[in-house]
Design a protein around this motif. Sequence first.
Motif, PDB file in Angstrom:
ATOM      1  N   ARG A   5      75.717  21.558  86.965  1.00 26.69           N
ATOM      2  CA  ARG A   5      75.925  21.947  85.632  1.00 26.69           C
ATOM      3  C   ARG A   5      74.602  22.044  85.050  1.00 26.69           C
ATOM      4  O   ARG A   5      74.021  20.892  84.959  1.00 26.69           O
ATOM      5  N   LEU A   6      73.712  23.011  84.592  1.00 33.65           N
ATOM      6  CA  LEU A   6      72.663  23.000  83.952  1.00 33.65           C
ATOM      7  C   LEU A   6      72.647  23.389  82.685  1.00 33.65           C
ATOM      8  O   LEU A   6      73.088  24.572  82.154  1.00 33.65           O
ATOM      9  N   GLN A   7      71.965  22.429  81.725  1.00 37.38           N
ATOM     10  CA  GLN A   7      72.198  22.773  80.249  1.00 37.38           C
ATOM     11  C   GLN A   7      70.725  22.746  79.921  1.00 37.38           C
ATOM     12  O   GLN A   7      69.818  22.212  80.144  1.00 37.38           O
ATOM     13  N   MET A  65      65.335  21.276  80.749  1.00 42.29           N
ATOM     14  CA  MET A  65      66.705  21.386  81.262  1.00 42.29           C
ATOM     15  C   MET A  65      67.288  20.102  81.652  1.00 42.29           C
ATOM     16  O   MET A  65      66.325  19.335  82.306  1.00 42.29           O
ATOM     17  N   THR A  66      68.511  19.876  81.744  1.00 41.14           N
ATOM     18  CA  THR A  66      69.239  18.802  82.403  1.00 41.14           C
ATOM     19  C   THR A  66      70.551  19.293  83.025  1.00 41.14           C
ATOM     20  O   THR A  66      70.794  20.193  83.277  1.00 41.14           O
ATOM     21  N   MET A  67      70.429  18.710  84.475  1.00 44.93           N
ATOM     22  CA  MET A  67      71.529  18.773  85.527  1.00 44.93           C
ATOM     23  C   MET A  67      72.254  17.688  85.724  1.00 44.93           C
ATOM     24  O   MET A  67      72.048  16.737  85.932  1.00 44.93           O
ATOM     25  N   ASP A  68      73.589  17.970  86.034  1.00 42.98           N
ATOM     26  CA  ASP A  68      74.799  17.191  86.227  1.00 42.98           C
ATOM     27  C   ASP A  68      75.522  17.569  87.374  1.00 42.98           C
ATOM     28  O   ASP A  68      75.865  18.588  87.367  1.00 42.98           O
ATOM     29  N   ALA A  69      75.795  16.758  88.364  1.00 39.77           N
ATOM     30  CA  ALA A  69      76.668  17.056  89.254  1.00 39.77           C
ATOM     31  C   ALA A  69      78.322  16.958  88.730  1.00 39.77           C
ATOM     32  O   ALA A  69      78.471  15.732  88.390  1.00 39.77           O
ATOM     33  N   ARG A  70      78.970  18.042  88.904  1.00 39.60           N
ATOM     34  CA  ARG A  70      80.265  17.867  88.254  1.00 39.60           C
ATOM     35  C   ARG A  70      81.133  17.609  89.451  1.00 39.60           C
ATOM     36  O   ARG A  70      82.204  16.785  89.108  1.00 39.60           O
ATOM     37  N   TRP A  71      80.930  17.807  90.552  1.00 40.63           N
ATOM     38  CA  TRP A  71      81.771  17.338  91.722  1.00 40.63           C
ATOM     39  C   TRP A  71      81.014  17.293  92.883  1.00 40.63           C
ATOM     40  O   TRP A  71      79.922  18.206  92.992  1.00 40.63           O
ATOM     41  N   MET A  76      68.689  17.794  92.686  1.00 38.91           N
ATOM     42  CA  MET A  76      68.723  17.402  91.466  1.00 38.91           C
ATOM     43  C   MET A  76      67.571  16.649  91.008  1.00 38.91           C
ATOM     44  O   MET A  76      67.369  16.303  89.661  1.00 38.91           O
ATOM     45  N   ASP A  77      66.533  16.371  91.857  1.00 36.79           N
ATOM     46  CA  ASP A  77      65.481  15.611  91.310  1.00 36.79           C
ATOM     47  C   ASP A  77      64.363  16.720  90.990  1.00 36.79           C
ATOM     48  O   ASP A  77      63.242  16.291  90.164  1.00 36.79           O
ATOM     49  N   GLU A  78      64.466  17.831  91.254  1.00 43.01           N
ATOM     50  CA  GLU A  78      63.595  18.936  90.944  1.00 43.01           C
ATOM     51  C   GLU A  78      63.904  19.769  89.591  1.00 43.01           C
ATOM     52  O   GLU A  78      63.977  21.088  89.671  1.00 43.01           O
ATOM     53  N   VAL A  79      64.435  19.133  88.512  1.00 38.81           N
ATOM     54  CA  VAL A  79      64.925  19.577  87.399  1.00 38.81           C
ATOM     55  C   VAL A  79      63.714  20.207  86.568  1.00 38.81           C
ATOM     56  O   VAL A  79      62.931  19.511  86.016  1.00 38.81           O
TER      57      VAL A  79
END
Length: 216
Positions: free
Chosen positions: A7-9, A138-144, A131-134
Amino acid sequence: MKSMGIRLQYAPEAVPQLHAGICESPDIDREVIVGGQAVDGVEMITSFVYGDPEAYEALLVDLEDVREYDITPAEDGFFLYLRRGLGADGLSLLNALAQETVVVVPPIEVRSDRTLRLTVVGHPSALTAVMDEVPDGMTMDARWVSDELTISDSPVTDRQLAALRAARAVGYYEIPREAGIETVADELDCAVSTASELVRRGEANAVERVLETDLS
Protein backbone atom coordinates in the motif's frame (compact mmCIF):
# COMPACT_ATOMS: atom_id res chain seq x y z
CA MET A 1 10.01 -16.41 -4.72
CA LYS A 2 7.52 -14.49 -2.60
CA SER A 3 4.60 -12.20 -3.35
CA MET A 4 3.79 -9.09 -1.34
CA GLY A 5 0.80 -6.79 -1.32
CA ILE A 6 1.84 -3.20 -0.76
CA ARG A 7 0.00 0.00 0.00
CA LEU A 8 1.55 3.27 -1.16
CA GLN A 9 0.24 6.41 0.55
CA TYR A 10 0.88 9.86 -0.91
CA ALA A 11 1.35 12.84 1.38
CA PRO A 12 -1.33 15.47 0.62
CA GLU A 13 1.20 17.80 -1.04
CA ALA A 14 2.72 15.00 -3.17
CA VAL A 15 -0.37 13.50 -4.84
CA PRO A 16 0.00 13.52 -8.66
CA GLN A 17 -2.49 15.75 -10.45
CA LEU A 18 -4.60 12.98 -11.99
CA HIS A 19 -4.73 10.99 -8.75
CA ALA A 20 -5.65 14.16 -6.85
CA GLY A 21 -8.53 14.69 -9.25
CA ILE A 22 -9.81 11.17 -8.52
CA CYS A 23 -9.62 11.87 -4.78
CA GLU A 24 -11.48 15.18 -5.08
CA SER A 25 -14.20 14.17 -7.55
CA PRO A 26 -17.51 12.96 -6.08
CA ASP A 27 -18.20 11.23 -9.41
CA ILE A 28 -15.12 8.95 -9.50
CA ASP A 29 -14.62 6.09 -7.06
CA ARG A 30 -11.37 4.43 -8.11
CA GLU A 31 -9.28 3.28 -11.08
CA VAL A 32 -8.05 -0.28 -11.57
CA ILE A 33 -5.06 -0.54 -13.91
CA VAL A 34 -5.06 -3.93 -15.59
CA GLY A 35 -2.07 -3.58 -17.90
CA GLY A 36 0.55 -1.25 -19.25
CA GLN A 37 4.18 -0.41 -19.80
CA ALA A 38 6.56 2.53 -19.74
CA VAL A 39 9.08 3.16 -22.52
CA ASP A 40 11.47 6.13 -22.66
CA GLY A 41 9.49 8.08 -20.10
CA VAL A 42 6.12 7.49 -21.77
CA GLU A 43 3.50 5.39 -19.98
CA MET A 44 0.74 3.43 -21.70
CA ILE A 45 -1.98 1.87 -19.55
CA THR A 46 -5.33 0.17 -19.87
CA SER A 47 -7.68 0.41 -16.92
CA PHE A 48 -11.25 0.28 -15.70
CA VAL A 49 -12.51 3.34 -13.89
CA TYR A 50 -15.46 3.14 -11.51
CA GLY A 51 -17.05 6.49 -12.12
CA ASP A 52 -18.40 9.00 -14.61
CA PRO A 53 -16.54 9.19 -17.96
CA GLU A 54 -17.15 12.92 -18.38
CA ALA A 55 -15.76 13.68 -14.92
CA TYR A 56 -12.59 11.72 -15.68
CA GLU A 57 -12.18 13.19 -19.14
CA ALA A 58 -12.31 16.66 -17.61
CA LEU A 59 -9.26 15.70 -15.54
CA LEU A 60 -7.37 14.52 -18.62
CA VAL A 61 -8.02 17.76 -20.49
CA ASP A 62 -6.16 19.67 -17.77
CA LEU A 63 -3.01 17.51 -18.03
CA GLU A 64 -0.23 18.72 -20.32
CA ASP A 65 1.53 15.34 -20.51
CA VAL A 66 -1.43 13.40 -22.00
CA ARG A 67 -0.51 12.18 -25.51
CA GLU A 68 -3.60 10.10 -26.33
CA TYR A 69 -6.62 8.51 -24.65
CA ASP A 70 -9.73 6.55 -25.48
CA ILE A 71 -12.78 5.99 -23.26
CA THR A 72 -15.34 3.19 -23.70
CA PRO A 73 -18.40 3.44 -21.41
CA ALA A 74 -19.52 0.28 -19.58
CA GLU A 75 -21.70 -0.73 -16.65
CA ASP A 76 -20.46 0.81 -13.38
CA GLY A 77 -17.86 2.93 -15.19
CA PHE A 78 -15.69 2.83 -18.30
CA PHE A 79 -12.62 1.31 -19.90
CA LEU A 80 -9.66 3.60 -20.51
CA TYR A 81 -6.60 3.56 -22.73
CA LEU A 82 -4.14 6.30 -21.79
CA ARG A 83 -0.73 7.28 -23.16
CA ARG A 84 1.07 10.05 -21.32
CA GLY A 85 4.50 11.30 -20.38
CA LEU A 86 5.74 10.33 -16.94
CA GLY A 87 6.63 13.24 -14.68
CA ALA A 88 9.30 13.16 -11.98
CA ASP A 89 6.91 11.54 -9.48
CA GLY A 90 5.99 8.76 -11.91
CA LEU A 91 9.62 8.07 -12.77
CA SER A 92 10.55 7.94 -9.07
CA LEU A 93 7.86 5.36 -8.37
CA LEU A 94 8.84 3.37 -11.45
CA ASN A 95 12.48 3.33 -10.34
CA ALA A 96 11.52 2.20 -6.83
CA LEU A 97 9.68 -0.81 -8.26
CA ALA A 98 12.27 -1.60 -10.95
CA GLN A 99 14.36 -4.10 -9.00
CA GLU A 100 16.12 -6.73 -11.09
CA THR A 101 14.03 -9.71 -9.93
CA VAL A 102 10.74 -7.95 -9.08
CA VAL A 103 7.58 -8.12 -11.19
CA VAL A 104 4.57 -5.87 -10.59
CA VAL A 105 1.43 -7.99 -10.98
CA PRO A 106 -1.79 -6.24 -12.05
CA PRO A 107 -4.25 -5.02 -11.05
CA ILE A 108 -3.00 -1.76 -9.55
CA GLU A 109 -5.69 0.11 -7.65
CA VAL A 110 -5.66 3.90 -7.69
CA ARG A 111 -7.92 4.76 -4.77
CA SER A 112 -9.68 7.94 -3.67
CA ASP A 113 -7.89 7.92 -0.28
CA ARG A 114 -4.52 8.94 -1.87
CA THR A 115 -3.27 5.34 -1.98
CA LEU A 116 -2.11 2.83 -4.55
CA ARG A 117 -2.48 -0.89 -3.88
CA LEU A 118 -0.56 -3.48 -5.86
CA THR A 119 1.18 -6.83 -5.73
CA VAL A 120 4.87 -7.43 -6.36
CA VAL A 121 6.57 -10.79 -6.86
CA GLY A 122 10.29 -11.53 -6.51
CA HIS A 123 13.17 -12.78 -4.40
CA PRO A 124 12.86 -11.81 -0.71
CA SER A 125 15.95 -9.57 -0.89
CA ALA A 126 14.52 -7.73 -3.90
CA LEU A 127 11.19 -7.17 -2.16
CA THR A 128 13.08 -5.74 0.81
CA ALA A 129 14.86 -3.39 -1.60
CA VAL A 130 11.48 -2.20 -2.91
CA MET A 131 10.48 -1.25 0.64
CA ASP A 132 13.75 0.66 1.06
CA GLU A 133 13.37 2.68 -2.15
CA VAL A 134 10.26 4.66 -1.24
CA PRO A 135 10.07 7.94 -3.20
CA ASP A 136 9.88 11.24 -1.32
CA GLY A 137 6.35 12.20 -0.38
CA MET A 138 5.17 8.59 -0.05
CA THR A 139 4.98 5.92 2.61
CA MET A 140 4.86 2.20 1.84
CA ASP A 141 3.33 -0.57 3.94
CA ALA A 142 3.37 -4.32 3.36
CA ARG A 143 -0.25 -5.46 3.70
CA TRP A 144 0.59 -9.15 3.38
CA VAL A 145 3.42 -11.47 2.32
CA SER A 146 2.96 -14.94 0.85
CA ASP A 147 5.20 -17.79 -0.29
CA GLU A 148 2.78 -18.30 -3.19
CA LEU A 149 1.84 -16.13 -6.14
CA THR A 150 -1.18 -14.24 -4.81
CA ILE A 151 -2.95 -11.38 -6.51
CA SER A 152 -4.64 -8.61 -4.56
CA ASP A 153 -8.19 -7.85 -5.57
CA SER A 154 -10.55 -5.66 -3.60
CA PRO A 155 -14.08 -7.00 -4.18
CA VAL A 156 -15.86 -3.93 -2.79
CA THR A 157 -15.40 -0.40 -4.08
CA ASP A 158 -14.78 2.53 -1.74
CA ARG A 159 -18.33 3.85 -2.20
CA GLN A 160 -19.84 0.41 -1.61
CA LEU A 161 -17.74 0.01 1.54
CA ALA A 162 -18.90 3.41 2.81
CA ALA A 163 -22.51 2.37 2.18
CA LEU A 164 -22.09 -0.94 4.02
CA ARG A 165 -20.47 0.82 6.98
CA ALA A 166 -23.27 3.39 7.09
CA ALA A 167 -25.86 0.61 6.94
CA ARG A 168 -24.26 -1.20 9.85
CA ALA A 169 -23.93 2.01 11.87
CA VAL A 170 -27.65 2.88 11.64
CA GLY A 171 -28.81 -0.66 12.45
CA TYR A 172 -29.77 -1.78 8.95
CA TYR A 173 -28.28 -5.22 9.65
CA GLU A 174 -29.69 -5.62 13.15
CA ILE A 175 -32.31 -8.32 13.82
CA PRO A 176 -34.95 -7.02 13.85
CA ARG A 177 -33.86 -4.22 11.49
CA GLU A 178 -33.63 -0.87 13.27
CA ALA A 179 -33.46 1.37 10.18
CA GLY A 180 -34.38 1.20 6.51
CA ILE A 181 -32.51 2.11 3.35
CA GLU A 182 -33.90 5.65 3.62
CA THR A 183 -31.84 6.17 6.77
CA VAL A 184 -28.76 4.81 5.01
CA ALA A 185 -29.36 7.29 2.19
CA ASP A 186 -29.56 10.12 4.73
CA GLU A 187 -26.23 9.04 6.22
CA LEU A 188 -24.63 8.99 2.77
CA ASP A 189 -26.39 12.19 1.67
CA CYS A 190 -27.57 10.57 -1.55
CA ALA A 191 -30.78 9.39 -3.20
CA VAL A 192 -32.50 6.30 -1.81
CA SER A 193 -32.05 4.53 -5.16
CA THR A 194 -28.30 5.24 -5.08
CA ALA A 195 -27.95 3.97 -1.51
CA SER A 196 -29.91 0.83 -2.37
CA GLU A 197 -27.71 0.14 -5.41
CA LEU A 198 -24.47 0.65 -3.43
CA VAL A 199 -25.61 -1.61 -0.58
CA ARG A 200 -26.85 -4.37 -2.89
CA ARG A 201 -23.72 -4.40 -5.04
CA GLY A 202 -21.47 -4.23 -1.98
CA GLU A 203 -23.29 -7.15 -0.38
CA ALA A 204 -23.11 -9.19 -3.59
CA ASN A 205 -19.37 -8.55 -4.05
CA ALA A 206 -18.56 -9.29 -0.42
CA VAL A 207 -20.56 -12.54 -0.41
CA GLU A 208 -18.92 -13.65 -3.65
CA ARG A 209 -15.45 -13.12 -2.16
CA VAL A 210 -16.36 -15.01 1.04
CA LEU A 211 -17.69 -17.98 -0.94
CA GLU A 212 -14.66 -17.99 -3.28
CA THR A 213 -12.34 -18.02 -0.29
CA ASP A 214 -14.30 -20.83 1.36
CA LEU A 215 -14.30 -22.95 -1.79
CA SER A 216 -10.56 -22.49 -2.31
